[in-house]
Scaffold this active site. Structure first.
Site, short mmCIF file in Angstrom:
data_model
loop_
_atom_site.label_atom_id
_atom_site.label_comp_id
_atom_site.label_asym_id
_atom_site.label_seq_id
_atom_site.Cartn_x
_atom_site.Cartn_y
_atom_site.Cartn_z
N ARG A 173 0.85 -1.18 0.00
CA ARG A 173 0.00 0.00 0.00
C ARG A 173 0.89 1.24 0.00
NH1 ARG A 173 -4.04 -1.74 4.95
NH2 ARG A 173 -5.07 -3.51 3.92
N ASP A 182 2.22 4.96 -0.22
CA ASP A 182 1.62 6.22 0.21
C ASP A 182 1.51 7.22 -0.93
OD1 ASP A 182 1.23 5.41 2.82
OD2 ASP A 182 3.09 6.30 3.57
N ARG A 233 10.77 5.79 4.55
CA ARG A 233 11.07 7.22 4.49
C ARG A 233 11.63 7.74 5.81
NH1 ARG A 233 7.00 10.73 3.41
NH2 ARG A 233 5.28 9.31 3.81
#
Length: 269
Positions: free
Chosen positions: A62, A64, A205
């Protein structure tokens, strides 16, 4: 070629495919009300080939908002009778220019790439040279020269099986296994490749933000193990911008010494 209606009662054939997308204009992979998403685009395209009937699409990750993919893997059921080649061409003919599908093939009934994946690999791209607008669309521009050797040294502390609460969103099962983090420079291009069984939301990240702090000299590499053990959001929860992140690869099949898991592997960067 117009699609002929499937013969009554057929549940359809299960397929898997690889999807590439430029995530810049998407609110992420997963469907969200009132937002443009990759999953939404794929399901709409598939519906146009299935007599208007919406067909659920599931992905291995999934991603972002703003995150790209060259190796996302999806699965879906198609009730029509197009061949694999014709289905691939028809889907690409109706998808928007920032999404493409390839390597369409039959899959076992019930195949779900979220749970079948053995590991996933993301790449974060950094442009560590003079301004370059085209490169910066899919890479983070960093003006100051980065100490890549220090970044690589710091990354080793994050390899292995750990509680990654310090580098991810709240999750009831924060234990993840990072197989490898590789930091490399090729001229002005710096890449950080992270391979793991699964990721917490925002995990890659946040790892990148920490390694960038090391590369800029504002954080000692020796401090990274302490950040991991502390459990509190590392660097106050700082995360690198999404535009540099790309889901590059999803690998399936398990080694003989690996058991199946029911952990939700979908909450990825």
């Amino acid at each position: 070629m117009p699609e002929r209606a499937p013969r009554g009662g057929s549940a359809g054939r299960r397929f898997r495919a690889t999807v590439e997308y430029d995530g810049t204009e998407f609110a992420g992979f997963q469907i969200q009300p009132g937002a443009r998403t990759v999953q939404g685009e794929l399901e709409a395209a598939l519906a146009r080939l299935s007599g208007g009937n919406r067909q659920p699409v599931v992905g291995a990750g999934r991603t972002d908002a703003g995150v790209h993919a060259t190796g996302q893997v999806i699965a879906f059921t198609y009730p029509g009778r197009l061949s694999v080649e014709a289905l691939t061409a028809a889907l690409n003919g109706t998808l928007s220019p920032d999404v493409a599908i390839r390597d369409v093939r039959r899959a076992p009934a019930g195949f779900n790439p979220r749970y079948a994946a053995r590991y996933r690999e993301y790449r974060y791209s950094i442009w560590n040279g003079p301004r370059s607008p085209l490169r910066e669309r899919m890479a983070l521009w960093v003006r100051k020269e980065l100490d890549v050797a220090a970044m690589a040294s710091a990354a080793t502390a994050l390899e292995g099986r750990h509680d990654f609460s310090a580098f991810g969103g709240v999750d009831p099962q924060p234990i993840r296994t990072v197989h490898r983090i590789r930091v490399r420079r090729d001229g002005p291009a710096v890449t950080i490749d992270v391979r793991a069984d699964a990721f917490l939301r925002g995990m890659v990240r946040r790892i990148v933000a920490t390694l960038l702090a090391v590369g800029r000299g504002t954080l000692e590499a020796s401090a990274v193990p302490g950040l991991l053990r502390a459990g509190e959001p590392a660097l106050g929860g700082a995360a690198a911008p999404p535009r540099g992140l790309c889901l590059r690869r999803v690998v399936f099949g398990r080694r003989a010494d690996e058991g199946a898991t029911t952990t939700d592997m979908g909450n990825e960067d």
